[in-house]
Every structure is written in structure tokens, then in C-alpha cells.
Design a protein around this motif. Sequence first.
Motif, mmCIF file in Angstrom:
data_model
loop_
_atom_site.group_PDB
_atom_site.id
_atom_site.type_symbol
_atom_site.label_atom_id
_atom_site.label_comp_id
_atom_site.label_asym_id
_atom_site.label_seq_id
_atom_site.Cartn_x
_atom_site.Cartn_y
_atom_site.Cartn_z
ATOM 1 N N ARG A 16 4.226 2.264 4.497
ATOM 2 C CA ARG A 16 3.844 0.920 4.075
ATOM 3 C C ARG A 16 4.828 0.405 3.021
ATOM 4 N N PRO A 17 5.024 -0.903 2.985
ATOM 5 C CA PRO A 17 5.940 -1.482 1.986
ATOM 6 C C PRO A 17 5.467 -1.181 0.567
ATOM 7 N N ASP A 18 6.412 -1.059 -0.350
ATOM 8 C CA ASP A 18 6.065 -0.779 -1.751
ATOM 9 C C ASP A 18 5.118 -1.841 -2.286
ATOM 10 N N GLY A 19 4.130 -1.389 -3.015
ATOM 11 C CA GLY A 19 3.186 -2.293 -3.639
ATOM 12 C C GLY A 19 2.036 -2.715 -2.753
ATOM 13 N N GLN A 20 2.099 -2.416 -1.464
ATOM 14 C CA GLN A 20 1.007 -2.801 -0.569
ATOM 15 C C GLN A 20 -0.184 -1.881 -0.815
#
Length: 117
Positions: A100-104
Motif C-alpha cells: 500500500r502507498p505510504d501513509g494509507q
Amino acid sequence: FNSDKGCQFTAVRFTQRLVDAGIAPSTGSVGDSFDNALAENLWSTLKIELIYWPARVFATRAEAEAALFRYIDGWYNPRRIQAGLRGLSPDEYERAYYDRPDGQEADIIEPELVGAR
């Protein structure tokens, strides 16, 4: 401590020994079908998918143990799809988590209490 509610586990003396030892019994009420439901489901699945379906007979205990290990560690735990993981296997879920993308937010799992009462 977990029991199948046999008479020895409901005896007053046995219950008192658990209390004296500081052990909480893990049992439902007598006749409760939920007490061993998960374990019974696993054993049923193992028998059907590992023994009956391929009609296997093991020559030795070691052969049976190796087949059981391969089944549980190689398929049942990592690759079996699960409704609680939105139809993903644990391996797929873990990959999705780390990809998953960072911060998601990690909101992949939606808790589902099937059979809860």
C-alpha cells in the motif's frame, strides 16, 4: 483449560482444582455446539482434503506428519482464502498490506463476526 464437557470436567472437585490453580475453564454450557466448533471444523477439513479426497493411506507416522505439515504450512495457513480478509489469502493480504502507498490507512480487514451471539 479447555474441555469437551465430559463428566470429569464438570465435577465439583475438578472445578475446585481449577479455581485453586488460578485456571479459568474455557467451556460453554452443556450441549453448546459452539464450544469446539473451530477445532471440529479444522479436523473435518483435514480429513476431507488430506485423507479422504485423495484416498491416502500413509505407510508410517512420519509420512503422515510430513503430509500434515505440508498441508497446514504450505496451503491451509498461507494460501486459503478467507472471508474476513475480503476473499484474500493471508499471503495476498500481507502483500497488499506492505504494497500500500505510504501513509494509507491499513483498512483492508473488515471484521466479520460470523455466528456471534
